[in-house]
Design a protein around this motif. Structure first.
Motif, PDB file in Angstrom:
ATOM      1  N   LEU A 287     -16.719 -21.894   1.553  1.00 19.31           N
ATOM      2  CA  LEU A 287     -16.324 -20.603   2.107  1.00 19.31           C
ATOM      3  C   LEU A 287     -15.417 -19.856   1.125  1.00 19.31           C
TER       4      LEU A 287
ATOM      5  N   ALA B 101     -17.507 -18.451  -1.659  1.00 16.91           N
ATOM      6  CA  ALA B 101     -18.298 -17.298  -1.227  1.00 16.91           C
ATOM      7  C   ALA B 101     -17.427 -16.053  -1.117  1.00 16.91           C
TER       8      ALA B 101
ATOM      9  N   THR C 257     -19.783 -11.660   4.684  1.00 14.76           N
ATOM     10  CA  THR C 257     -19.974 -12.993   4.110  1.00 14.76           C
ATOM     11  C   THR C 257     -19.681 -14.079   5.142  1.00 14.76           C
TER      12      THR C 257
ATOM     13  N   GLU D 190     -22.548 -14.244   7.581  1.00 15.03           N
ATOM     14  CA  GLU D 190     -23.698 -14.920   6.966  1.00 15.03           C
ATOM     15  C   GLU D 190     -23.535 -16.433   6.997  1.00 15.03           C
ATOM     16  N   ALA D 191     -22.284 -16.878   7.009  1.00 14.48           N
ATOM     17  CA  ALA D 191     -21.995 -18.310   7.091  1.00 14.48           C
ATOM     18  C   ALA D 191     -21.997 -18.804   8.536  1.00 14.48           C
TER      19      ALA D 191
END
Length: 341
Positions: free
Chosen positions: A50, A53, A186, A189-190
């Motif tokens: 994480l 990202a 982001t 998206e995780a």
């Protein structure tokens, strides 16, 4: 203006709603000339992945929007002397289109070509103790300001052109919000649906905190050196940004000059509104509107907020109560967002 540190202002409203203790990942660092703080909540979170990202997302945003990076997309465009249309990234075009929207609705009070005036008034390379600009200097600087006149964005073609080779773009009043939204994307998206993303005091929140409660964010009382909470705001699936004039200013010959400059007059604001907070559908629009509303001031800003159904909270100095007395006014949409009568 900064909101009070978000992680210190999460106040419980209800009991825990999770069946089991969720995992919490907290990330912090520096970006865009300021700091960021992220709280992500979920199951089976990989903190290292994480963090990587998020860092990659922020790097991409800076590569396009950062005025601090001479090699960024915005810096390269500003440095170019060509007046031909040039291809721009989808992200850059998105931010410029949003800036154009706020610019148009505010009659030019929000403007990304404000750079010449920022430098002239001593909030750029010049020093605050330098002489106050003359009327002639202001008029000269104003000739290089006005995004509707000087910039042409063709979103369909993905191009941007300037009509004057010297025109530059400063995205400091909107890019931070875009960066917040990009990081939030982001996280989604995780698979993360409960998070708080804060960069430089502006933020976006979604879902609930680690206790299963609503995110609660404090608006700072506009007193330099103080971190007193003026108001607590519940935040979910919204962006929130504040702008204030009480921390960045200079005084000369008994006159106080704010860093908030009106692009229409070419001069720092003189009204008594000292802080504005905006809630919006995302952090990018909250960021831009907070700057615009502070430049407009309470009277003009509130009328515009009602016209466009914007959630805005104004704090102004009370002319009858001394330097430490304030009055607050909010738009109808802000009241609705708080769920108060």
């Amino acid at each position: 203006m900064r909101l009070l540190p978000a992680l210190a202002l999460l106040t419980a409203l209800t009991g825990c709603l999770f069946d089991k203790e969720p995992e919490v990942v907290r990330l912090s660092g520096e970006t865009m000339g300021t700091t960021f703080n992220i709280t992500a909540i979920g199951a089976d979170l990989d903190e290292a992945a994480l963090a990587a990202a998020v860092e990659e997302t922020l790097a991409q945003v800076n590569a396009k929007m950062s005025n601090w990076d001479p090699n960024s997309e915005v810096s390269t465009f500003s440095a170019s002397t060509s007046t031909d249309p040039v291809a721009v990234s989808e992200e850059f075009a998105l931010v410029l289109a949003a800036a154009n929207d706020v610019h148009g609705k505010t009659g030019g009070t929000f403007d990304v070509t404000l750079g010449p005036l920022i430098e002239l008034w001593g909030f750029g390379p010049r020093k605050p103790e330098d002489p106050v600009p003359s009327d002639e200097e202001i008029e000269t600087a104003l000739s290089g300001v006005g995004q509707a006149r000087l910039l042409t964005l063709d979103s369909a073609a993905g191009t941007l052109a300037k009509s004057d080779p010297a025109v530059g773009i400063n995205l400091s009043a909107i890019a931070k919000g875009y960066g917040i939204d990009a990081v939030a994307g982001t996280l989604r998206e995780a698979g993360i649906e409960d998070y708080l993303v804060e960069i430089g005091g502006d933020l976006v929140a979604k879902g609930q905190n680690d206790k299963g409660d609503a995110w609660q964010i404090g608006i700072e009382k506009p007193e330099a050196g103080s971190q007193t909470v003026q108001l607590i705001v519940p935040l979910n699936d919204r962006g929130m940004a504040s702008s204030g004039d009480y921390k960045n200013f200079f005084e000369q010959d008994g006159v106080r000059y704010s860093h908030i400059i009106d692009p229409v007059t070419g001069r720092p604001i003189t009204h008594r509104t000292t802080s504005v907070t905006v809630l919006a559908e995302n952090a990018m629009m909250a960021d831009a509107w907070a700057t615009a509303m502070l430049a407009l001031g309470q009277e003009k800003g509130l009328a515009l907020a009602e016209e466009h159904k914007l959630a805005v909270y104004f704090i102004s100095r009370d002319v009858t109560g001394g330097d430490d007395a304030y009055i607050t006014v909010h738009s109808s949409a802000f009241k609705d967002a708080l769920g108060t009568d």
